[in-house]
Design an enzyme around this catalytic site. Structure first.
Site, PDB file in Angstrom:
ATOM      1  N   ASP A 128      -4.595  -4.722   5.699  1.00 59.57           N
ATOM      2  CA  ASP A 128      -5.016  -5.718   4.411  1.00 59.57           C
ATOM      3  C   ASP A 128      -3.807  -6.447   4.097  1.00 59.57           C
ATOM      4  O   ASP A 128      -2.605  -6.329   4.252  1.00 59.57           O
ATOM      5  CB  ASP A 128      -5.287  -4.696   3.145  1.00 59.57           C
ATOM      6  N   HIS A 188      -2.471  -1.043  -3.514  1.00 60.49           N
ATOM      7  CA  HIS A 188      -3.441  -0.055  -3.310  1.00 60.49           C
ATOM      8  C   HIS A 188      -3.551   0.972  -4.605  1.00 60.49           C
ATOM      9  O   HIS A 188      -2.580   1.783  -4.141  1.00 60.49           O
ATOM     10  CB  HIS A 188      -3.566   0.504  -1.859  1.00 60.49           C
ATOM     11  N   SER A 200       0.899  -1.141   0.018  1.00 61.43           N
ATOM     12  CA  SER A 200      -0.043  -0.018  -0.063  1.00 61.43           C
ATOM     13  C   SER A 200       0.951   1.170   0.104  1.00 61.43           C
ATOM     14  O   SER A 200       1.694   1.270  -0.620  1.00 61.43           O
ATOM     15  CB  SER A 200      -0.921  -0.205   1.253  1.00 61.43           C
TER      16      SER A 200
END
Length: 954
Positions: A132, A40, A13
């Protein structure tokens, strides 16, 4: 179908671009692996990630497309605003359900990768915020794969790596640039190879490792699936850079700590709340209502969760039962037993504290209803925790729980060999009540035990126990330990034929075939173990239940002699050689030569018999003489009758002897049975007495448990009262033990010592104090020695005063076990006293001066006045103090020039001198005044004040 090359999923991310660059700069172009990147990305902008990464690697970097087959030495990047999965080595790309908000694309892809590649899945989590990827790594570990996590100290954002590490889902923690080397070092264990028979050396090494593991830990993994065991052993070997299993076996012997690390590695401790949500929905809607019907008031609904790992599944079932009891109140209680082999997992489950990641598996309603949110995660509420009893148990060898209504064993048997699965299913049936329900995972089944269970839901593997005693017999037969039987097997090399032609062996076979008599090898009771040659002429299957006993299979005429010969060989060791016996064959009698010889076996404790049969040639006819010779038929008949008579005599004698021996044995057996019966009756009486005693003890335990429960509730109430008391009295309190170590403290104590919740258990001397020096700690030690309380005032933060008291800490038994420090805020009292003293001092000074004087505050209210002021202007204190200067003496002091000078003095914090003022005072007359003013700040009140002095001019 799994791919023939490793597929590596990489999630990142914020800060992930830098980590990607470090990773691929250190990665070779011919790794033989495929890399799928799931960062992401902004859903509203095109991604430039493929172009940026192409500069860091010579491998092709492409943006993933739907139904794109993954190839080795390629890099694939998820497109913006898309969700990606993998199935059969082909990428599946679809539009994201939501553009922003709570999306976890890394978890979704990792879970599909685990399902597609199983124990060959590889997952990597790099820099990023949030959590995540953690649940995806859990799925990969559950499938037996490998997970790598970036070292949080090297990540720009450590949220995702820290979350995965704290959850325990990291196989290795490395920097991004070291990960390619780690993958290449372990790639040999991921590449699909041709299935070949195991080499004796590697199989021997595995047996050595498992034998040492069994001797060190007491747990046998020999019947776990070899693929799972081998994968985890290879993972530990890669940790130590070892390539040879024999070397690792020696490494285990030399390093006992590694044995326990390997033991933890072999355990399967990956689970989550409501895994397979549809299965739990079916359990709640279809299974539990039927199990709970028609139960008496004092009924205890018993559940066993075998292989519970860290407890999520047990708590999930407890939540379902609690919800059902809330919806439809039932009169019975619930007891859930959750067991596992891993003591650390059981300790974690007992604590009942789970990370924030469980928010993705539980609905907000269930989180609010059954959990308490804390700083470190979620704690299971008391009402759910008390429904579950956690215990350490080896389901393979320890006795099972019994009289169960529900038995849940999900995702345990998939790691066991079929032989062990077949032994566990009867045990589960034995543990359940008739009509109880067995719950397995979708990947498991009851195998061939369809006579023990009837299916309820084939998709989610719910089975109902059928009433039968077969499982009880199976449990009794196997005992409570299901280790593999010690069967001696010939080495594989001995079972294979030599590729070269062996003349000696071939000759031996021909000689045995044509010249050796038909023979059988039996035990001492005549049970056939081995047959050589054609014995069908002498033996045939007896009618009725099938039997391999040669006496029962012997053809007519052979049975009695064969019985006597076997008895002589078995009891006396006497061989019977070349005994000719008439035997009926095809309606006629033929002579057969019978031989029974003791045959020593390979095992000296195993006695065998070799029984051989051979036809006897008929004698030639007799020559004719002077006397009339008998006809051949007559001679044959006479010989036959004589032989039959002799045989009958021998048989009769043998039968009599056997009957006598049998009678003696029966008498002895009868006496033993009577003795055993008496012992059993005595044992039964003892058991009845023990049962009554246990019932009494159980009732006492129930009473004691109720009392303890009441005391626990009282203690919890007292603790709540004490917590609220300490939070509301606003007194700083520190509890110290005899070594001046912090036991606990209140929030207000942090004004004196910079304490945090993690400081409990540390010496107070390690904590920085707001008070100079260590006088308090020295005083505390003196109080502990002398038991004389100590008290002093502390001045902190320039404007705060605290009253410090130190007193001995006394237990309920009046034992001194430390000291108690209390800090009470007395700032307002100190200021009030100081103000009073200052006012008294000021009044004394003012009254001693002959000139009239006034003290004014910042709004020109009169704070105090001298006695000379009251006498000169004939005013009373009650009409002066507290009133504005302009309002006293009928507003006579409200002069513009004086007002301007006073306001200027307050603004500039200065004074003035020589302000002339002529006023006519009622009852006093005309006065010419020379005014002087000084600005100053009160030392206690910290307020701006004015001192106004007056000189009366003649």
């Amino acid at each position: 179908m799994r791919s023939t090359f490793p597929i590596v999923g990489i999630g990142a991310s914020a800060g992930g671009l830098d980590a990607f660059e470090h990773f691929f700069r250190a990665c070779r172009e011919d790794t033989g692996m495929a890399f799928v990147l799931v960062p992401h990305l902004d859903p509203n902008h095109a991604s430039m990630l493929t172009e940026i990464l192409q500069r860091c690697t010579s491998m092709p970097v492409v943006e993933a497309e739907d139904r794109l087959a993954v190839e080795p030495d390629h890099v694939y990047v998820i497109p913006p605003n898309r969700e990606m999965y993998i199935m059969h080595g082909v990428l599946q790309v679809a539009m994201a359900e939501r553009a922003r908000g709570l999306r976890t694309p890394i978890n979704s892809f990792f879970r599909s990768l685990a399902a597609d590649q199983a124990d060959r899945a590889i997952g990597i989590v790099l820099s990023g915020t949030g959590s995540d990827g953690s649940l995806g790594l859990m799925a990969i570990l559950e499938a037996g794969g490998v997970t790598l996590v970036q070292d949080p100290t090297t990540a720009k954002y450590d949220g995702m790596p820290s979350s995965a590490i704290e959850a325990g889902y990291a196989t290795k923690i490395l920097t991004a640039e070291k990960m390619p080397a780690a993958l290449l070092a372990g790639v040999r264990s991921f590449v699909e190879t041709e299935v070949l028979p195991p080499e004796p050396k590697s199989d021997s090494s595995l047996r050595k490792i498992l034998a040492h593991l069994r001797s060190a830990t007491g747990h046998d993994f020999s019947l776990y699936k070899k693929s799972t065991i081998g994968r985890r052993i290879e993972r530990r070997m890669a940790q130590h850079n070892l390539d040879d299993a024999d070397v690792y076996a020696r490494f285990l012997v030399e390093n006992p700590a590694e044995v326990h690390v390997l033991f933890r590695e072999l355990l399967i401790n990956v689970t989550r709340f409501f895994r397979d949500a549809e299965a739990f929905a079916a359990l709640k809607a279809d299974i539990l209502p039927g199990l709970c019907e028609d139960k008496p008031d004092d009924y205890v609904f018993r559940v066993w969760v075998a292989g519970c790992a860290s407890g999520e599944e047990a708590y999930s079932i407890a939540i379902l039962l609690r919800e059902m009891l809330d919806e439809r109140p039932l009169p019975f209680s619930v007891q859930i037993y959750a067991t596992d082999l891993d003591d650390e997992a059981i300790a974690f489950a007992r604590a009942g504290i789970y990370p924030h990641l469980i928010e993705q598996d539980l609905s907000p309603e269930r989180l609010r209803r059954f959990f308490i949110k804390e700083e470190d995660g979620y704690r299971v509420k008391k009402e759910i925790r008390e429904m579950v009893v956690f215990a350490i148990q080896n389901v393979i060898k320890d006795p099972p729980f019994t009289r169960l209504d529900l038995l849940c064993c999900r995702n345990l048997m998939i790691y066991l060999e079929v032989e062990l699965q077949d032994r566990l299913i009867p045990v589960f049936h034995y543990a359940l009540k008739p009509g109880g329900v067995l719950c397995l995972s979708p990947s498991e089944s009851i195998g061939n035990h369809t006579d023990l269970f009837a299916p309820i839901n084939r998709k989610w593997k719910f089975y109902r126990a059928t009433p039968t005693y077969k499982s009880s017999r199976a449990v009794i037969a196997h005992g409570l330990s299901w280790s593999p039987d010690s069967v001696v097997k010939a080495p594989d090399g001995l079972m294979k034929n030599s590729p070269d032609f062996n003349f000696a062996e071939q000759t031996r076979r021909v000689l045995l075939q044509y010249f050796a008599p038909a023979s059988v090898v039996t035990d001492l009771q005549g049970e056939t173990l081995y047959v050589h040659g054609d014995t069908g002429k002498y033996l045939r299957p007896a009618p009725g239940q099938a039997s391999l006993n040669v006496i029962e299979m012997a053809r007519e005429g052979l049975g009695p002699d064969l019985r006597l010969a076997i008895r002589a060989a078995a009891q006396e060791g006497t061989a019977t050689l070349d005994r000719q016996i008439p035997m009926e064959s095809n309606g006629a009698f033929v002579m057969v030569s019978l031989g029974v010889r003791p045959l020593p076996g390979l095992d000296p404790r195993q006695n065998l018999l070799l029984i051989s049969f051979q036809d006897v040639a008929s004698p030639p006819p007799a020559k004719s003489g002077r006397k009339r010779a008998l006809k051949p038929a007559e001679l044959s008949r006479i010989e036959e009758l004589e032989h039959t008579l002799a045989h009958l005599k021998e048989s009769h004698q043998a039968t009599v002897e056997e009957l006598q021996a049998s009678n003696e044995e029966m008498k002895s057996s009868n006496e033993e049975l009577q003795s055993t019966n008496e012992e059993l009756q005595s044992t039964n009486e003892e058991l009845e007495t023990s049962k009554e005693e246990l019932q009494s003890v159980n009732e006492e335990l129930i009473t004691v448990n109720a009392e303890l429960q009441s005391k626990i509730e009282q203690l919890a109430s007292a603790q709540n009262d004490m917590k609220n008391l300490l939070d509301n009295v606003k007194v700083g309190i520190i509890f110290l033990d005899q070594q001046m170590v912090i036991r606990s403290f209140t929030r207000d104590a942090t004004r004196v010592y910079r304490l945090a919740s993690s400081d409990v258990g540390r010496p107070l001397s390690d904590i920085r104090s707001a008070v100079d020096g260590d006088d308090l700690l020295v005083a505390a030690k003196v109080v502990l020695e002398s038991l004389i309380p100590y008290e002093c005032e502390l001045h902190i933060n320039h404007d705060t005063w605290l009253l410090a008291r130190i007193q001995p800490y006394r237990t309920l038994d009046n034992v001194i076990d430390g000291v108690v420090l209390t800090f009470t805020d007395i700032t307002s009292r100190i200021k009030a006293v100081a103000m009073q003293e200052a006012l008294m001092l000021a009044e004394g000074i003012i009254n001693a001066i002959r000139e009239p004087m006034l003290v004014l505050d910042s709004v020109l209210n009169v704070v105090s006045a001298s006695d000379s002021f009251y006498r000169e202007f004939r005013l009373a204190p009650e009409n002066t103090v507290g009133h504005r200067l302009y309002d006293i003496a009928d507003h006579l002091w409200d002069q513009p020039d004086l007002r301007e000078r006073l306001q200027k003095t307050l603004r500039n914090r200065a004074g003035f001198e020589g302000c002339e003022l002529a006023l006519d005072f009622p009852g006093v007359g005309h006065r010419s005044l020379l005014l002087n003013a000084r600005h100053f700040i009160g030392t206690v009140s910290n307020q701006a004040l004015l001192l106004l002095s007056m000189q009366i001019q003649p």
